[in-house]
Design a protein around this motif. Structure first.
Motif, short mmCIF file in Angstrom:
data_model
loop_
_atom_site.label_atom_id
_atom_site.label_comp_id
_atom_site.label_asym_id
_atom_site.label_seq_id
_atom_site.Cartn_x
_atom_site.Cartn_y
_atom_site.Cartn_z
N GLU A 63 0.83 -1.20 0.00
CA GLU A 63 0.00 0.00 0.00
C GLU A 63 0.87 1.26 0.00
OE1 GLU A 63 -2.25 -3.30 2.09
OE2 GLU A 63 -0.22 -2.46 2.13
N HIS A 82 -0.38 5.11 8.08
CA HIS A 82 -1.32 4.02 7.79
C HIS A 82 -1.93 3.53 9.10
CE1 HIS A 82 0.42 2.90 3.61
NE2 HIS A 82 -0.73 3.51 3.49
N ARG A 111 -5.92 5.97 3.37
CA ARG A 111 -5.39 4.82 2.63
C ARG A 111 -5.92 4.87 1.20
NH1 ARG A 111 -5.90 0.01 7.25
NH2 ARG A 111 -4.59 1.06 8.81
N ASP A 113 -5.12 3.35 -1.43
CA ASP A 113 -5.20 2.13 -2.22
C ASP A 113 -6.32 1.19 -1.79
OD1 ASP A 113 -3.09 2.92 -3.79
OD2 ASP A 113 -1.57 1.85 -2.63
#
Length: 345
Positions: A63, A82, A111, A113
């Motif tokens: 990610e 994250h 986040r 992704d």
């Protein structure tokens, strides 16, 4: 749109005003209970950290962190966190937190992704917590005892909501079930990890799956986990690897297993070196966090994250996380949700 689950006949149990009241009740009540159960004090946490320190959570390692240059620091790169898995352990050391006590904080992340849908958003909010432990507590029994305390806070919160909103009926079992990911594989050898989670959580309604990140007997992993915070290689119950896991609840609205927490006993020096070698990440030993851990200036700890919006979504019987938090969704998803009586904020 392929990630939008469409529950048949869905109708919100409570209206928008009640929902906002319910969110406030859950967040205030649960964090107070969590703090009391685990002896945690609240601390202030960063939204971003400097790249190259090793403090950001690498999740599954693929990610991308949202980042930006800092003009006043020669365009040094900052990354939106994250999670705070490693930052919390450094904070335990810097605050000189005593054994048996810990910290918790509101963690807010982006986040980019994530695959957006009912349970995944660009915006992540959770209670991140970390507690100092002793060498004697680095075992599966201690991990289970902490899980049971967290689950007790879930039960209390569910009762509060059912008392506040009689339309919402309690559904959690009195106790949480523990099972190792290897045992789960042996039970359902022909199913994928997600399918195994579905079967075991549907059966028991509340499950803690142990050993996330370790390689199973079929050569695969139940799920990925970064090598430098949870200990997923040290032998635990029945000699099976892993002193970590995920709390899964059965979601009665979506009829799916619902992960609300990822947690575990953290790596000591030996586990860190082993897991970095397994994953080929030995270069991380040059980073600030990893140097402090190897030199012994960070305490042994247990910690995790508990999804705030997910807990609210579960207890308020919502079909979409966008009914709990404000985020960005495609116009296609917004239109489809409107048809399904799912009111995205």
């Amino acid at each position: 749109m392929s990630y939008l689950i469409k529950p048949v006949g869905y109708k919100p149990v409570i209206n928008l005003q009640q929902t906002e009241l319910g969110i406030t009740k859950i967040k205030d009540f649960f964090q107070a209970n969590l703090s009391a159960e685990l002896r945690l004090r609240r601390v202030t946490a960063p939204l971003f950290v400097l790249r190259g320190t090793g403090l950001n959570d690498d999740l599954n390692g693929v990610e991308r962190a949202v980042n930006f240059p800092i003009k006043d620091m020669g365009d040094a790169c900052a990354e939106v966190v994250h999670s705070l898995a490693k930052w919390k352990r450094v904070t335990l050391a810097d605050y000189n937190i005593e054994e048996g006590y810990g910290i918790y904080t509101d963690m807010n992340a982006i986040r980019a992704d994530e695959e957006l849908g009912n349970i995944h958003s660009l915006y992540v909010d959770q209670w991140d917590w970390e507690r100092v432990m002793s060498e004697d507590e680095r075992n599966i029994d201690f991990l289970k005892s902490i899980v049971r305390r967290i689950y007790a806070a879930f039960l209390c919160t569910e009762y509060l909501i059912s008392e506040s909103f009689p339309e919402i009926k309690p559904c959690l079992p009195a106790e949480i079930t523990f099972i190792h990911s290897e045992e789960l594989l042996q039970m359902y050898p022909d199913l994928s990890p997600k399918e195994r989670e579905h079967e075991i959580t549907k059966k028991h309604k509340a499950v803690f799956i142990i050993g996330i990140g370790s390689t199973l007997s079929n050569g695969s992993k139940h799920d990925g986990r970064a090598p430098d915070y949870d200990d997923w290689t040290t032998a635990g119950e029945k000699g099976l690897p892993g002193l970590n896991g995920d709390i899964m609840l059965w979601n009665p609205v979506l009829n799916i297993p619902f992960e609300v927490s990822s947690m575990g006993i953290r790596v000591n020096k030996e586990a860190l070196l082993k897991q970095l070698e397994i994953t080929g990440k030995q270069d991380r030993l040059e980073l600030y966090f990893h140097k402090r851990l190897v030199e012994g200036s960070l305490p042994l700890s247990i910690g995790g994250g508990i999804g705030q919006s997910r807990l609210c979504m579960f207890f308020l019987r919502k079909a979409h996380i966008g009914e709990i938090q404000a985020s960005i969704w495609s116009e296609e998803m917004r239109e489809e949700c409107k048809k399904l009586d799912i009111h995205l904020i």
